[in-house]
Design a protein around this motif. Structure first.
Motif, PDB file in Angstrom:
ATOM      1  N   LEU A 192       0.832  -1.199   0.000  1.00  0.00           N
ATOM      2  CA  LEU A 192       0.000   0.000   0.000  1.00  0.00           C
ATOM      3  C   LEU A 192       0.864   1.245   0.000  1.00  0.00           C
ATOM      4  CD1 LEU A 192      -2.707  -0.886   2.681  1.00  0.00           C
ATOM      5  CD2 LEU A 192      -2.879  -1.083   0.202  1.00  0.00           C
ATOM      6  N   SER A 193       0.350   2.307  -0.600  1.00  0.00           N
ATOM      7  CA  SER A 193       1.078   3.570  -0.578  1.00  0.00           C
ATOM      8  C   SER A 193       1.007   4.161   0.821  1.00  0.00           C
ATOM      9  CB  SER A 193       0.456   4.556  -1.580  1.00  0.00           C
ATOM     10  OG  SER A 193      -0.821   4.961  -1.130  1.00  0.00           O
ATOM     11  N   ARG A 194       1.859   5.142   1.119  1.00  0.00           N
ATOM     12  CA  ARG A 194       1.873   5.768   2.432  1.00  0.00           C
ATOM     13  C   ARG A 194       0.527   6.385   2.774  1.00  0.00           C
ATOM     14  NH1 ARG A 194       6.659   9.734   3.299  1.00  0.00           N
ATOM     15  NH2 ARG A 194       5.669  10.669   1.457  1.00  0.00           N
ATOM     16  N   SER A 195      -0.112   7.019   1.790  1.00  0.00           N
ATOM     17  CA  SER A 195      -1.404   7.659   2.059  1.00  0.00           C
ATOM     18  C   SER A 195      -2.475   6.632   2.386  1.00  0.00           C
ATOM     19  CB  SER A 195      -1.840   8.513   0.863  1.00  0.00           C
ATOM     20  OG  SER A 195      -1.929   7.732  -0.294  1.00  0.00           O
ATOM     21  N   GLU A 196      -2.423   5.473   1.709  1.00  0.00           N
ATOM     22  CA  GLU A 196      -3.409   4.429   1.990  1.00  0.00           C
ATOM     23  C   GLU A 196      -3.169   3.797   3.359  1.00  0.00           C
ATOM     24  OE1 GLU A 196      -4.805   2.573  -2.182  1.00  0.00           O
ATOM     25  OE2 GLU A 196      -2.706   2.252  -1.694  1.00  0.00           O
ATOM     26  N   ARG A 197      -1.885   3.574   3.744  1.00  0.00           N
ATOM     27  CA  ARG A 197      -1.595   3.008   5.053  1.00  0.00           C
ATOM     28  C   ARG A 197      -2.074   3.940   6.153  1.00  0.00           C
ATOM     29  NH1 ARG A 197       3.316   1.511   2.553  1.00  0.00           N
ATOM     30  NH2 ARG A 197       4.437   3.260   3.505  1.00  0.00           N
ATOM     31  N   SER A 198      -1.953   5.252   5.892  1.00  0.00           N
ATOM     32  CA  SER A 198      -2.427   6.240   6.856  1.00  0.00           C
ATOM     33  C   SER A 198      -3.925   6.098   7.056  1.00  0.00           C
ATOM     34  CB  SER A 198      -2.096   7.655   6.359  1.00  0.00           C
ATOM     35  OG  SER A 198      -2.724   8.630   7.163  1.00  0.00           O
ATOM     36  N   TRP A 199      -4.637   5.905   5.949  1.00  0.00           N
ATOM     37  CA  TRP A 199      -6.090   5.761   6.045  1.00  0.00           C
ATOM     38  C   TRP A 199      -6.473   4.497   6.785  1.00  0.00           C
ATOM     39  CZ3 TRP A 199      -9.977   2.441   5.180  1.00  0.00           C
ATOM     40  CH2 TRP A 199     -11.265   2.969   5.267  1.00  0.00           C
ATOM     41  N   VAL A 200      -5.790   3.383   6.499  1.00  0.00           N
ATOM     42  CA  VAL A 200      -6.111   2.110   7.142  1.00  0.00           C
ATOM     43  C   VAL A 200      -5.948   2.210   8.644  1.00  0.00           C
ATOM     44  CG1 VAL A 200      -5.426  -0.293   7.392  1.00  0.00           C
ATOM     45  CG2 VAL A 200      -5.533   0.716   5.130  1.00  0.00           C
TER      46      VAL A 200
ATOM     47  N   ALA B 269      -2.450  -4.649  -6.029  1.00  0.00           N
ATOM     48  CA  ALA B 269      -3.732  -5.349  -5.910  1.00  0.00           C
ATOM     49  C   ALA B 269      -4.510  -4.935  -4.669  1.00  0.00           C
ATOM     50  CB  ALA B 269      -3.500  -6.859  -5.905  1.00  0.00           C
ATOM     51  N   GLU B 270      -3.802  -4.504  -3.618  1.00  0.00           N
ATOM     52  CA  GLU B 270      -4.467  -4.086  -2.388  1.00  0.00           C
ATOM     53  C   GLU B 270      -5.036  -2.673  -2.471  1.00  0.00           C
ATOM     54  OE1 GLU B 270      -4.942  -5.828   0.318  1.00  0.00           O
ATOM     55  OE2 GLU B 270      -3.761  -7.605  -0.131  1.00  0.00           O
ATOM     56  N   SER B 271      -4.635  -1.936  -3.494  1.00  0.00           N
ATOM     57  CA  SER B 271      -5.052  -0.542  -3.623  1.00  0.00           C
ATOM     58  C   SER B 271      -6.447  -0.430  -4.216  1.00  0.00           C
ATOM     59  CB  SER B 271      -4.054   0.203  -4.520  1.00  0.00           C
ATOM     60  OG  SER B 271      -4.556   1.468  -4.879  1.00  0.00           O
ATOM     61  N   ALA B 272      -7.178   0.582  -3.764  1.00  0.00           N
ATOM     62  CA  ALA B 272      -8.500   0.841  -4.334  1.00  0.00           C
ATOM     63  C   ALA B 272      -8.397   1.199  -5.804  1.00  0.00           C
ATOM     64  CB  ALA B 272      -9.193   1.954  -3.560  1.00  0.00           C
ATOM     65  N   PHE B 273      -7.265   1.781  -6.216  1.00  0.00           N
ATOM     66  CA  PHE B 273      -7.087   2.132  -7.625  1.00  0.00           C
ATOM     67  C   PHE B 273      -7.150   0.898  -8.525  1.00  0.00           C
ATOM     68  CE2 PHE B 273      -4.449   6.226  -6.739  1.00  0.00           C
ATOM     69  CZ  PHE B 273      -5.627   6.928  -6.527  1.00  0.00           C
ATOM     70  N   ALA B 274      -6.765  -0.245  -8.001  1.00  0.00           N
ATOM     71  CA  ALA B 274      -6.779  -1.469  -8.804  1.00  0.00           C
ATOM     72  C   ALA B 274      -8.194  -1.847  -9.226  1.00  0.00           C
ATOM     73  CB  ALA B 274      -6.150  -2.617  -8.017  1.00  0.00           C
TER      74      ALA B 274
ATOM     75  N   THR C 227      -2.357   4.510 -16.703  1.00  0.00           N
ATOM     76  CA  THR C 227      -1.118   3.925 -16.196  1.00  0.00           C
ATOM     77  C   THR C 227      -1.145   3.843 -14.677  1.00  0.00           C
ATOM     78  OG1 THR C 227       0.185   4.728 -18.078  1.00  0.00           O
ATOM     79  CG2 THR C 227       1.392   4.202 -16.065  1.00  0.00           C
ATOM     80  N   ILE C 228      -1.660   4.879 -14.033  1.00  0.00           N
ATOM     81  CA  ILE C 228      -1.783   4.881 -12.575  1.00  0.00           C
ATOM     82  C   ILE C 228      -2.644   3.712 -12.114  1.00  0.00           C
ATOM     83  CG2 ILE C 228      -2.826   6.122 -10.624  1.00  0.00           C
ATOM     84  CD1 ILE C 228      -1.883   8.727 -12.031  1.00  0.00           C
ATOM     85  N   MET C 229      -3.772   3.515 -12.783  1.00  0.00           N
ATOM     86  CA  MET C 229      -4.660   2.417 -12.412  1.00  0.00           C
ATOM     87  C   MET C 229      -4.024   1.064 -12.722  1.00  0.00           C
ATOM     88  SD  MET C 229      -6.939   4.197 -11.091  1.00  0.00           S
ATOM     89  CE  MET C 229      -8.221   5.457 -11.131  1.00  0.00           C
TER      90      MET C 229
END
Length: 314
Positions: free
Chosen positions: A55-63, A151-156, A144-146
């Protein structure tokens, strides 16, 4: 020049100018704490370390924050309901976007100022090629971002939606150059396409809710007003040819009627709408409001792409 599509096109240009002038002072009465703008949602709110990998840093922060507050909620979550909130977050996004249209563009919901004068409508093939090329920078960046999302990212969850436009734009650009003997258009680093693409990469990394606002407005607007403008410009410059950019083929690749294509497009949009709504259920009210607040900026950047259509070769 008195046709409805022309009036909509020119109203759009003036709406964009209005947004550019007012963006510095424009407020949608949404107060957002900057410390909360970098958080995002993933598919589940599990705080397990094993499921945070990648997960990206921003996503880990949210979790982490979501795990500690999931049972307590927050004061902002109980604030007054927003227009459209009961129907889902995408409906909130739609309402905000429609308010930034003029009355002529959206008679029931438009609130932007009407232009006192209209520019002469004179699209060119060179300008249209520039528009397609600059737009490709934006679509390629988003896709490209998506595509590269873990796989754990919401962007996926936004991979392979059927709304992707990068590949078809490449075909259209090559076809236009060949058919009309046009020189290849090279987007500049400070041009509207790459400038927008840079912003999108920054938002995807640091401010995903704002990125989702741009994603929604770019793809959904293209299927509506974008197709109307495309047809109008094509009638003027491309002998009425419908570019692949504006087509949504059947899932099996077979032939389909206009009505079937509309249903296909409706289906694709419905799937993405459901995904955005689901992702947004994990956002705080502040994050949702921040996403909505980004709408005027998405209009501004998209409008700069649109203006390319009226340019001529040097």
């Amino acid at each position: 020049l008195s046709s409805l599509p022309h009036r909509i096109f020119t109203s759009t240009l003036f709406s964009i100018d209005y947004l550019e002038e007012m963006s510095a002072s424009m407020s949608m009465s949404m107060s957002v704490s900057s410390s909360r703008r970098s958080s995002f949602v993933r598919s589940s709110s599990s705080s397990s370390r094993s499921r945070r990998r990648g997960l990206s840093r921003s996503e880990r922060s949210w979790v982490s924050r979501a795990s500690s507050s999931s049972t307590t909620g927050s004061s902002t979550d109980t604030a007054r309901p927003r227009p459209g909130e009961k129907k889902g977050f995408v409906e909130e996004m739609r309402i905000v976007a429609m308010k930034l249209h003029t009355r002529e563009q959206a008679p029931k919901e438009g609130q932007a100022e009407m232009p006192k004068e209209r520019p002469k409508f004179a699209p060119t093939r060179d300008g249209y090629l520039a528009f397609l090329s600059e737009s490709k920078e934006v679509y390629d960046t988003m896709e490209t971002i998506m595509a590269n999302a873990d796989a754990e990212s919401a962007f996926a969850r936004f991979q392979g939606t059927g709304l992707e436009r990068g590949d078809v734009l490449a075909r259209d650009i090559d076809a236009m150059m060949s058919k009309y003997d046009l020189a290849k258009y090279e987007p500049s680093e400070d041009g509207p396409g790459r400038t927008y693409a840079k912003l999108l990469r920054e938002l995807a990394e640091k401010d995903p809710p704002a990125f989702i606002c741009h994603y929604y407005n770019v793809y959904f607007a293209h299927t509506a007003g974008g197709r109307m403008i495309g047809k109008m410009v094509s009638d003027k410059c491309l002998e009425g040819e419908t570019l692949a950019f504006y087509q949504y083929p059947a899932a099996d690749g077979g032939e389909q009627t206009d009505e079937e294509e509309k249903e296909r497009m409706k289906e694709l949009l419905g799937d993405v709408k459901a995904t955005i709504d689901d992702v947004a259920t994990g956002w705080t009210r502040d994050e949702k409001d921040h996403c909505l607040e980004e709408t005027s900026k998405s209009f501004e950047y998209s409008g700069k792409l649109l203006k390319c259509i009226m340019t001529t070769s040097s």
